[in-house]
Each structure stands twice: as structure tokens, then as C-alpha cells.
Design an enzyme around this catalytic site. Sequence first.
Site, PDB file in Angstrom:
ATOM      1  CG  HIS A 148      -3.191   3.399   2.252  1.00 19.31           C
ATOM      2  ND1 HIS A 148      -3.876   3.008   1.103  1.00 19.31           N
ATOM      3  CD2 HIS A 148      -2.877   2.691   3.022  1.00 19.31           C
ATOM      4  CE1 HIS A 148      -4.021   1.772   1.167  1.00 19.31           C
ATOM      5  NE2 HIS A 148      -3.615   1.466   2.481  1.00 19.31           N
ATOM      6  CB  CYS A 153      -0.886   0.027   1.328  1.00 22.37           C
ATOM      7  SG  CYS A 153      -2.313  -1.388   1.309  1.00 22.37           S
ATOM      8  CG  ASN A 197      -6.791  -0.832   1.713  1.00 20.56           C
ATOM      9  OD1 ASN A 197      -6.070  -0.570   0.574  1.00 20.56           O
ATOM     10  ND2 ASN A 197      -6.124  -0.891   2.841  1.00 20.56           N
TER      11      ASN A 197
END
Length: 335
Positions: free
Chosen positions: A256, A114, A286
Site C-alpha cells: 500500500h 487502506c 496515497n
Amino acid sequence: MSGGRAAVVAGIGAFTPPDLVTNDDLAQRLDTSDAWIRSRTGIAERYVVAPGTATSDLAVQAGLRALKSAGTERVGAVVLATTTPDQPCPATAPQVTARLGLGQVPAFDVAAVCSGFLYGLATASGLIAAGVADSVLLIAADAFTTIVNPEDRTTAVIFADGAGAVVLRAGSVGEPGAVGPLVLGSDGELSHLIEVPAGGSRQRSSGPVTDPEDQYFRMLGRDTYRHAVERMTEASQQAARLAGWGIEDVDRFAAHQANARILDSVSERLGVPGERQLTNIARVGNTGAASIPLLLSQAASDGRLAAGHRVLLTAFGGGLSWGATTLVWPEVQSV
């Protein structure tokens, strides 16, 4: 700070696959509910790839949009940040480059889960600073639902699919869109917190997979939460300080989109008020490496992010890995 060669954002684009999955859809096959998912993650819906769709398909679409936004059909290199390459070998970036008609330019993948977009920014900035390329197409794309156990309610409700991309050109450190000081870090001693145990050389050299669960992504949520909050807060503070900013100077905070609780905790620790936070997790979930560019693209498109805004970016992912940077948002049209 001014002068010097820097990577400057010249275009941005994003893409999500067409198939929408709501919390109620997931509740039909998992022991969960819309209320449970919203209260723990902040997610209401997400987009997922259809059977036969690969990460490269998402990457190509986002890349096309970023190139159109930048008003160009050529770049000097392509960097693809992903945890879900089309196959273990070769890298996916060269195939994406060929499909985009960009010729035989350098193209390679970056794997930082990520944190991939920020690691990709550092890589692309290095290519430009070194004179290897005068422009770079940086794509972050993940088909995360292809590595998540569809029966695991702790991960299946969080992760989704998507892609975002930016075109970076050579420019000056002080101009709008220039990528600011980058803060990156990792801690391999905690790699077990976020992993896919099987599929790599260690498992393959040891024999067949003995536990089917090892083929799927797994995450130790409580420990991951703590480290994500700590690392993103620290990295954000460092990046702002290196840019000569105080947190009060930050117009937009783009973290994020991991989990709404994590985002709220980091923002609270930093002292960033709610109206300055950019978020889209409720609608896209996500999306791994794609999270930040997808967020920036959508925010620029709907007016939440405008030219002149001072933006602080941060991410945390497997590795463990993390990073942060700053930039003043330029005059670009999101596509």
C-alpha cells in the site's frame, strides 16, 4: 500447492480523475513546500476529484476497464472497498453495479480503509470458494480528498483520489493469478490513530458536531508509522511463509502506497531489494483502498510487472487493519 477452488485474477483496470495537483499548487495555500513534502512523504503530485464527482464515478470507470481487460460483460457479484461511500446509506456498490449494467447480482461495500483491497480479496475469494459466485468484480475506490481537511498540511499533502479493480474468476489454487493464502488482522484498541470522529451513530446520537475538525479525517502520524511498518512486515512474512516462499523468491513487492518512508522501512526489514519494489506514490499519492490495484494496474501496463512474477501484496489502514497475500501474476492486459 495445487488443486481446490480459488479466486483467479482475470482482468485489471484503474482510473484516476483528470485534475492534477502538484506540491507547488499545495504550497500556494499551505505552509509547506515541494521539498518539505517530498522529503517526508515521497509524493510529488496527486489526482483529485472535481466538485460534484463521487467515489462511484471513479469506481465505475475502474470497473469498466477491469471488465474490458477480462473480456467479459458479466460477473456473479460486485464488491466495493471504500472509506468514502457516496452516502452513509445505502451502500455504493449496488449503484455502481447498476451503472455498469451488471444486472441484479449481489453487491455490497467493504470498509477497511487502506486495507480495503486485501479485505475485499478475502471477501471475493470467499464468495467464489463457497460457490456463491463464479466470478466477482472487486473494485477499490476512494475520494479521500473529500474527507481530508484541505487546510491540514499533515494529511492534505498525502491523500489523493483514484480507483482500481480486478475481475476474479473461479479457478484452481495452483494456477497463475490465483489469490494465495490471506493474512488479515485488526486492533480496535488503536482505532483512534486513524479516524473521522464525526458523522457516525455515536456522534449523531450525542447531538450536533461541536468541533468542526471532527468532521475530517485525522491521523496520529508517528504512532501510525510504527504500527504500519511492524504490521505490514509481519503480515508479509506470514503470507510468504504460508505460500511456501522465501522473501528471496519474491519478484515484485506491492505494498500500500502510504508514505515513501514506510515503504522503505518495510522493504528494508523484509530484505526486498529496491529493484523488486513496485511504487507509484510519487505520482499518485496515497489513494486509500485503491492504492494496491492502481499500483498493480500501472505496473502491468508499463512493464514493471509481467506474467510469471511472484508478487507479495501488503497493506495497513485504519481500524487498525492490515493484511498480506501472494500471487503469481497471470497473463492479463491492464486497461
